[in-house]
Design a protein around this motif. Structure first.
Motif, PDB file in Angstrom:
ATOM      1  N   PRO A  71       0.811  -1.219   0.000  1.00 55.38           N
ATOM      2  CA  PRO A  71       0.000   0.000   0.000  1.00 55.38           C
ATOM      3  C   PRO A  71       0.847   1.272   0.000  1.00 55.38           C
ATOM      4  N   ALA A  72       0.457   2.215  -0.834  1.00 55.63           N
ATOM      5  CA  ALA A  72       1.147   3.505  -0.932  1.00 55.63           C
ATOM      6  C   ALA A  72       0.184   4.517  -1.513  1.00 55.63           C
ATOM      7  N   VAL A  73       0.527   5.781  -1.394  1.00 59.15           N
ATOM      8  CA  VAL A  73      -0.256   6.835  -2.015  1.00 59.15           C
ATOM      9  C   VAL A  73      -0.350   6.545  -3.515  1.00 59.15           C
ATOM     10  N   GLU A  74      -1.493   6.901  -4.128  1.00 58.48           N
ATOM     11  CA  GLU A  74      -1.719   6.562  -5.533  1.00 58.48           C
ATOM     12  C   GLU A  74      -1.849   7.815  -6.395  1.00 58.48           C
ATOM     13  N   PRO A  75      -1.380   7.750  -7.640  1.00 59.81           N
ATOM     14  CA  PRO A  75      -1.606   8.873  -8.556  1.00 59.81           C
ATOM     15  C   PRO A  75      -3.096   9.122  -8.757  1.00 59.81           C
ATOM     16  N   ALA A  76      -3.446  10.368  -9.016  1.00 57.27           N
ATOM     17  CA  ALA A  76      -4.847  10.730  -9.236  1.00 57.27           C
ATOM     18  C   ALA A  76      -5.368  10.095 -10.517  1.00 57.27           C
ATOM     19  N   ASN A  77      -6.697   9.946 -10.580  1.00 56.69           N
ATOM     20  CA  ASN A  77      -7.342   9.427 -11.794  1.00 56.69           C
ATOM     21  C   ASN A  77      -7.545  10.567 -12.797  1.00 56.69           C
ATOM     22  N   LEU A  78      -6.437  10.974 -13.387  1.00 57.42           N
ATOM     23  CA  LEU A  78      -6.459  12.034 -14.380  1.00 57.42           C
ATOM     24  C   LEU A  78      -5.729  11.553 -15.626  1.00 57.42           C
ATOM     25  N   ALA A  79      -6.081  12.120 -16.760  1.00 57.48           N
ATOM     26  CA  ALA A  79      -5.380  11.767 -17.986  1.00 57.48           C
ATOM     27  C   ALA A  79      -3.908  12.142 -17.900  1.00 57.48           C
ATOM     28  N   THR A  80      -3.619  13.235 -17.212  1.00 55.97           N
ATOM     29  CA  THR A  80      -2.247  13.692 -17.013  1.00 55.97           C
ATOM     30  C   THR A  80      -2.017  13.909 -15.521  1.00 55.97           C
ATOM     31  N   THR A  81      -1.016  13.225 -14.973  1.00 56.53           N
ATOM     32  CA  THR A  81      -0.736  13.349 -13.537  1.00 56.53           C
ATOM     33  C   THR A  81       0.577  14.074 -13.266  1.00 56.53           C
ATOM     34  N   PHE A  82       1.206  14.601 -14.324  1.00 55.75           N
ATOM     35  CA  PHE A  82       2.482  15.294 -14.152  1.00 55.75           C
ATOM     36  C   PHE A  82       2.604  16.391 -15.196  1.00 55.75           C
ATOM     37  N   VAL A  83       2.918  17.610 -14.724  1.00 50.51           N
ATOM     38  CA  VAL A  83       3.154  18.727 -15.636  1.00 50.51           C
ATOM     39  C   VAL A  83       4.324  19.554 -15.089  1.00 50.51           C
ATOM     40  N   ILE A  84       4.912  20.349 -15.954  1.00 49.02           N
ATOM     41  CA  ILE A  84       5.904  21.338 -15.540  1.00 49.02           C
ATOM     42  C   ILE A  84       5.233  22.702 -15.634  1.00 49.02           C
ATOM     43  N   GLN A  85       5.245  23.441 -14.540  1.00 49.46           N
ATOM     44  CA  GLN A  85       4.620  24.758 -14.521  1.00 49.46           C
ATOM     45  C   GLN A  85       5.610  25.758 -13.912  1.00 49.46           C
ATOM     46  N   ARG A  86       6.023  26.714 -14.719  1.00 46.67           N
ATOM     47  CA  ARG A  86       6.997  27.723 -14.275  1.00 46.67           C
ATOM     48  C   ARG A  86       8.228  27.049 -13.668  1.00 46.67           C
ATOM     49  N   ASN A  87       8.702  26.033 -14.349  1.00 43.78           N
ATOM     50  CA  ASN A  87       9.898  25.257 -13.978  1.00 43.78           C
ATOM     51  C   ASN A  87       9.691  24.333 -12.777  1.00 43.78           C
TER      52      ASN A  87
END
Length: 294
Positions: A71-87
């Motif tokens: 068991p561990a924290v899970e990524p969200a149920n989103l099409a994209t779970t990672f972005v770069i925003q303002r570096n």
């Protein structure tokens, strides 16, 4: 970066993946900034610029642990779970149900399950000294003499690590296993959070985190520590390599404090206490006065 600037980054990242941010609220704004969206049951985590690979790897590790039955924290149920925003690398996670910090035996059992896994190919080798040079460089509130001592002590620890004593076979480790990063939900499962330091390394590294709570700081009782050791099946304090891992852990905690004191004068007393402890100015372990830093 100021808190309001980090919040603006979080809002922009949420908008980029289609999330409404009207109820965005902070959970913790420290080395990493963490926010939640209660209406979406999503947690937004901002890492520092330059940490893109590590942030993406955390998502991979979370998926791997889930598939492996740990068991561990899970990524969200989103099409994209990672972005770069303002570096800033920004990742999105499922919000946890109601939970509390895990007890010592619960942490031990969770670690035992993790340590039994076959390593994943994307796990890096442990770097016990990651960022310590930079933390000492940023210790602007620490005296030049103490900074020189910290650099010399770091060099000594690196030499000792190169000549370290072998222990248990290396395998997957969490890297920072304490009750803030290992929690037990109201429904029962104990799970891992903050997978930034998850790597391949000596299992004793994870066990030392709890051992020093008794032997270095007196934060837990002997009885509590025995319960941890019995639940895991090993007492790391009896291993000849324990003093090295203990000393590195104490150094990491001290370097974090001196960097924080350079940014916030309210941390100065705690940072100096830690330096003084390592330098032998406060007598033998366990040292009193060490406090968890937010």
């Amino acid at each position: 970066m100021k808190h309001e600037d980090l919040e603006a980054v979080a809002r922009a990242a949420c908008s980029a993946v289609g999330l409404i941010t009207s109820d965005l609220e902070p959970i913790k704004v420290a080395e990493n900034a963490i926010y939640r969206l209660p209406s979406s049951a999503i947690v937004v985590r901002l890492a520092n610029p330059g940490q893109e690979a590590a942030a993406e790897r955390e998502l991979l590790i979370a998926g791997w642990l889930h598939r492996s039955g740990v068991p561990a924290v899970e990524p969200a149920n989103l099409a994209t779970t990672f972005v770069i925003q303002r570096n800033h690398p920004v990742s999105f996670w499922k919000e946890l149900p109601e939970h509390r910090g895990a007890t010592a035996p619960e942490i031990a059992r969770a670690l035992r399950a993790l340590h039994r896994l076959e390593p994943a190919e994307f796990l890096p080798a442990i770097d016990p000294f990651v960022r310590l040079d930079q933390r000492i460089d940023a210790a602007s509130a620490t005296s030049p003499a103490d900074r020189r001592w910290l650099r010399d002590h770091l060099a000594e620890l690196r030499e000792r690590w190169a000549d370290r004593t072998d222990g248990m076979p290396w395998g997957p480790i969490h890297g920072d296993a304490w009750e803030g990063n290992v929690v037990t939900t109201i429904d029962g499962p104990t799970l891992f959070l903050d997978l930034e330091r998850t790597s391949i390394g000596p299992p004793e590294w994870d066990l030392t985190s709890t051992a020093i709570k008794r032997s270095s700081f007196g934060w837990i009782t002997r009885k509590q520590y025995v319960g941890f050791a019995e639940a895991y099946g090993r007492d790391v304090e009896t291993w000849s390599g324990f003093p090295l891992l203990r000393d590195i852990r104490e150094m990491r905690m001290t370097c974090m404090a001196v960097q924080a004191a350079g940014r916030d004068s309210r941390r100065a007393a705690q940072a100096q206490l830690r330096v003084d402890s390592l330098r032998g100015r406060r007598g033998p372990r366990p040292w009193s006065g060490w406090e968890a830093m937010p």
